[in-house]
Design a protein around this motif. Structure first.
Motif, PDB file in Angstrom:
ATOM      1  N   LEU A 140       0.674  -1.081   0.003  1.00 39.09           N
ATOM      2  CA  LEU A 140      -0.314  -0.032  -0.032  1.00 39.09           C
ATOM      3  C   LEU A 140       1.028   1.212  -0.051  1.00 39.09           C
ATOM      4  N   THR A 141       2.072   1.024   0.062  1.00 39.98           N
ATOM      5  CA  THR A 141       3.014   2.151   0.247  1.00 39.98           C
ATOM      6  C   THR A 141       3.936   2.131  -0.835  1.00 39.98           C
ATOM      7  N   ASP A 142       3.855   1.258  -1.796  1.00 42.78           N
ATOM      8  CA  ASP A 142       4.608   1.315  -2.846  1.00 42.78           C
ATOM      9  C   ASP A 142       4.400   2.358  -4.057  1.00 42.78           C
ATOM     10  N   SER A 143       5.187   3.299  -3.999  1.00 43.19           N
ATOM     11  CA  SER A 143       4.930   4.472  -5.009  1.00 43.19           C
ATOM     12  C   SER A 143       4.844   4.043  -6.369  1.00 43.19           C
ATOM     13  N   GLN A 144       5.342   2.879  -6.845  1.00 35.12           N
ATOM     14  CA  GLN A 144       5.099   2.442  -8.057  1.00 35.12           C
ATOM     15  C   GLN A 144       3.876   1.638  -8.650  1.00 35.12           C
ATOM     16  N   ALA A 145       3.173   1.357  -7.504  1.00 30.40           N
ATOM     17  CA  ALA A 145       2.075   0.566  -7.635  1.00 30.40           C
ATOM     18  C   ALA A 145       0.846   1.562  -8.190  1.00 30.40           C
ATOM     19  N   PRO A 146       0.202   1.184  -9.103  1.00 30.15           N
ATOM     20  CA  PRO A 146      -0.923   2.247  -9.541  1.00 30.15           C
ATOM     21  C   PRO A 146      -2.183   2.193  -8.400  1.00 30.15           C
ATOM     22  N   ALA A 147      -2.961   3.348  -8.192  1.00 29.12           N
ATOM     23  CA  ALA A 147      -3.868   3.374  -7.204  1.00 29.12           C
ATOM     24  C   ALA A 147      -5.103   2.515  -7.291  1.00 29.12           C
ATOM     25  N   GLU A 148      -5.259   1.918  -8.598  1.00 35.11           N
ATOM     26  CA  GLU A 148      -6.163   0.916  -8.934  1.00 35.11           C
ATOM     27  C   GLU A 148      -5.886  -0.318  -8.303  1.00 35.11           C
ATOM     28  N   SER A 149      -4.545  -0.568  -8.235  1.00 35.46           N
ATOM     29  CA  SER A 149      -4.344  -1.997  -7.522  1.00 35.46           C
ATOM     30  C   SER A 149      -4.394  -1.870  -5.925  1.00 35.46           C
ATOM     31  N   LYS A 150      -3.840  -0.717  -5.574  1.00 40.24           N
ATOM     32  CA  LYS A 150      -4.099  -0.340  -4.196  1.00 40.24           C
ATOM     33  C   LYS A 150      -5.551  -0.687  -3.512  1.00 40.24           C
ATOM     34  N   GLN A 151      -6.395  -0.202  -4.498  1.00 35.37           N
ATOM     35  CA  GLN A 151      -7.710  -0.032  -4.146  1.00 35.37           C
ATOM     36  C   GLN A 151      -8.490  -1.516  -4.157  1.00 35.37           C
ATOM     37  N   LYS A 152      -7.911  -2.215  -5.130  1.00 39.29           N
ATOM     38  CA  LYS A 152      -8.420  -3.841  -5.277  1.00 39.29           C
ATOM     39  C   LYS A 152      -7.908  -4.566  -3.914  1.00 39.29           C
ATOM     40  N   LEU A 153      -6.587  -4.307  -3.459  1.00 38.89           N
ATOM     41  CA  LEU A 153      -6.063  -4.820  -2.446  1.00 38.89           C
ATOM     42  C   LEU A 153      -7.172  -4.447  -0.949  1.00 38.89           C
ATOM     43  N   ALA A 154      -7.206  -3.173  -1.033  1.00 38.03           N
ATOM     44  CA  ALA A 154      -8.092  -2.786   0.093  1.00 38.03           C
ATOM     45  C   ALA A 154      -9.645  -3.344   0.169  1.00 38.03           C
ATOM     46  N   ALA A 155      -9.903  -3.622  -1.060  1.00 37.02           N
ATOM     47  CA  ALA A 155     -11.210  -4.420  -0.981  1.00 37.02           C
ATOM     48  C   ALA A 155     -11.137  -5.674  -0.698  1.00 37.02           C
ATOM     49  N   ARG A 156     -10.206  -6.341  -0.958  1.00 38.14           N
ATOM     50  CA  ARG A 156     -10.008  -7.893  -0.557  1.00 38.14           C
ATOM     51  C   ARG A 156      -9.864  -7.777   1.069  1.00 38.14           C
ATOM     52  N   LEU A 157      -9.220  -6.684   1.636  1.00 43.55           N
ATOM     53  CA  LEU A 157      -9.031  -6.672   3.037  1.00 43.55           C
ATOM     54  C   LEU A 157     -10.331  -6.438   3.680  1.00 43.55           C
ATOM     55  N   SER A 158     -11.329  -5.628   3.176  1.00 37.73           N
ATOM     56  CA  SER A 158     -12.342  -5.264   3.707  1.00 37.73           C
ATOM     57  C   SER A 158     -13.789  -5.559   2.690  1.00 37.73           C
ATOM     58  N   PRO A 159     -13.986  -6.736   2.761  1.00 34.17           N
ATOM     59  CA  PRO A 159     -15.012  -7.139   1.949  1.00 34.17           C
ATOM     60  C   PRO A 159     -16.361  -6.819   2.297  1.00 34.17           C
ATOM     61  N   GLU A 160     -16.592  -6.445   3.733  1.00 36.54           N
ATOM     62  CA  GLU A 160     -17.776  -6.193   3.964  1.00 36.54           C
ATOM     63  C   GLU A 160     -18.148  -4.832   4.510  1.00 36.54           C
ATOM     64  N   ALA A 161     -17.096  -3.937   3.785  1.00 34.81           N
ATOM     65  CA  ALA A 161     -17.315  -2.438   4.095  1.00 34.81           C
ATOM     66  C   ALA A 161     -18.403  -1.900   3.072  1.00 34.81           C
ATOM     67  N   GLY A 162     -19.180  -1.102   3.598  1.00 33.42           N
ATOM     68  CA  GLY A 162     -20.297  -0.046   2.747  1.00 33.42           C
ATOM     69  C   GLY A 162     -19.768   0.817   2.050  1.00 33.42           C
TER      70      GLY A 162
END
Length: 269
Positions: A140-162
């Protein structure tokens, strides 16, 4: 917070209370988009915080930039922010962020206290998930990673989030504004908690607490700090033993690791 900025924030909260309460989530999204524009342009920030310019003139700059692109409620909020005085240039952007979170909170609040509590819980659950994995933190702090990839990872970590939590989490992982994503999520959660007139106690322990221990700890901390607290417990074996509690800027640290480090410093000195 400098006095000028504090007064301006108080004025905005009162002046915009009805607008914020009536706004939908897209308004918060547009406010975050405007924040990106402000953060990317030092010249624009200087123009909108220049005390030599009249409030109407500064509001006119905002209308020219966002009037044709954003919802009326978004423009109303941005004009109000630009019309106020700010102690620092950064305070302007911080105000936009704060009011964007207020819109999200107001949306959650339409389900009553339960909605706010759910939003707060979802944010804190995501924070704990990030803190539990060094690999996730690096991703999540990788400056080379695109925002979309970070958001997909975040979604996997919080699948129940509204929808409300999803918007804030995506914001934190894609544009953390100089903070670590989990730190910005924590700041969002603190603002949600403040809306409920309570505070978050960040508790770090070496092993998981059972329900009885957690209840006793909660009651003790409420008495110690003189306020109702929401416990956010993070298990970190590196603390060895004891407990670390942070409420705002106040820290109570009785961990073995801290005491050993202090002993090492004394011996080295």
């Amino acid at each position: 917070m400098a006095a000028v900025t504090g007064e301006s924030l108080a004025t905005l909260q009162e002046q915009l209370s009805e607008t914020l309460a009536a706004s939908e989530l897209p308004v918060a999204d547009e406010l975050f988009g405007a924040l990106d524009v402000l953060d990317s342009s030092a010249g624009l920030r200087r123009s909108l915080t220049d005390p030599a310019r009249e409030a109407q003139e500064r509001a006119g700059v905002v209308r020219g930039l966002f009037g044709a692109k954003a919802r009326p409620a978004t423009v109303t909020v941005l004009e109000a922010i630009a019309s106020q005085r700010w102690s620092r240039e950064r305070d302007l952007g911080d105000a936009v962020e704060r009011l964007a979170v207020a819109v999200v909170a107001a949306q959650a609040e339409k389900d009553g206290l339960r909605g706010l509590e759910s939003l707060e819980s979802e944010l804190l659950a995501f924070r704990r998930a990030v803190l539990s994995s060094h690999e996730v933190q690096r991703a999540l702090t990788d400056s080379q990673a695109p925002a979309e990839s970070k958001q997909k990872l975040a979604a996997r970590l919080s699948p129940e989030a509204g929808a409300e939590a999803r918007l804030l989490i995506d914001r934190a992982v894609s544009t953390p504004r100089g903070l670590r994503p989990e730190a910005l999520v924590e700041r969002f959660a603190e603002r949600i908690a403040a809306r409920q007139q309570r505070w978050i106690a960040q508790v770090t322990v070496a092993k998981e607490l059972d329900a009885a221990h957690r209840q006793r700890l909660s009651a003790s901390l409420d008495r110690y700090f003189g306020r109702e607290l929401r416990l956010d417990v993070v298990v970190d074996p590196s603390v060895v033993g004891g407990i670390r509690v942070q409420v705002g800027d106040e820290v109570v640290d009785s961990t073995v690791a801290t005491r050993l480090n202090e002993l090492h410093r004394r011996l080295a000195g």
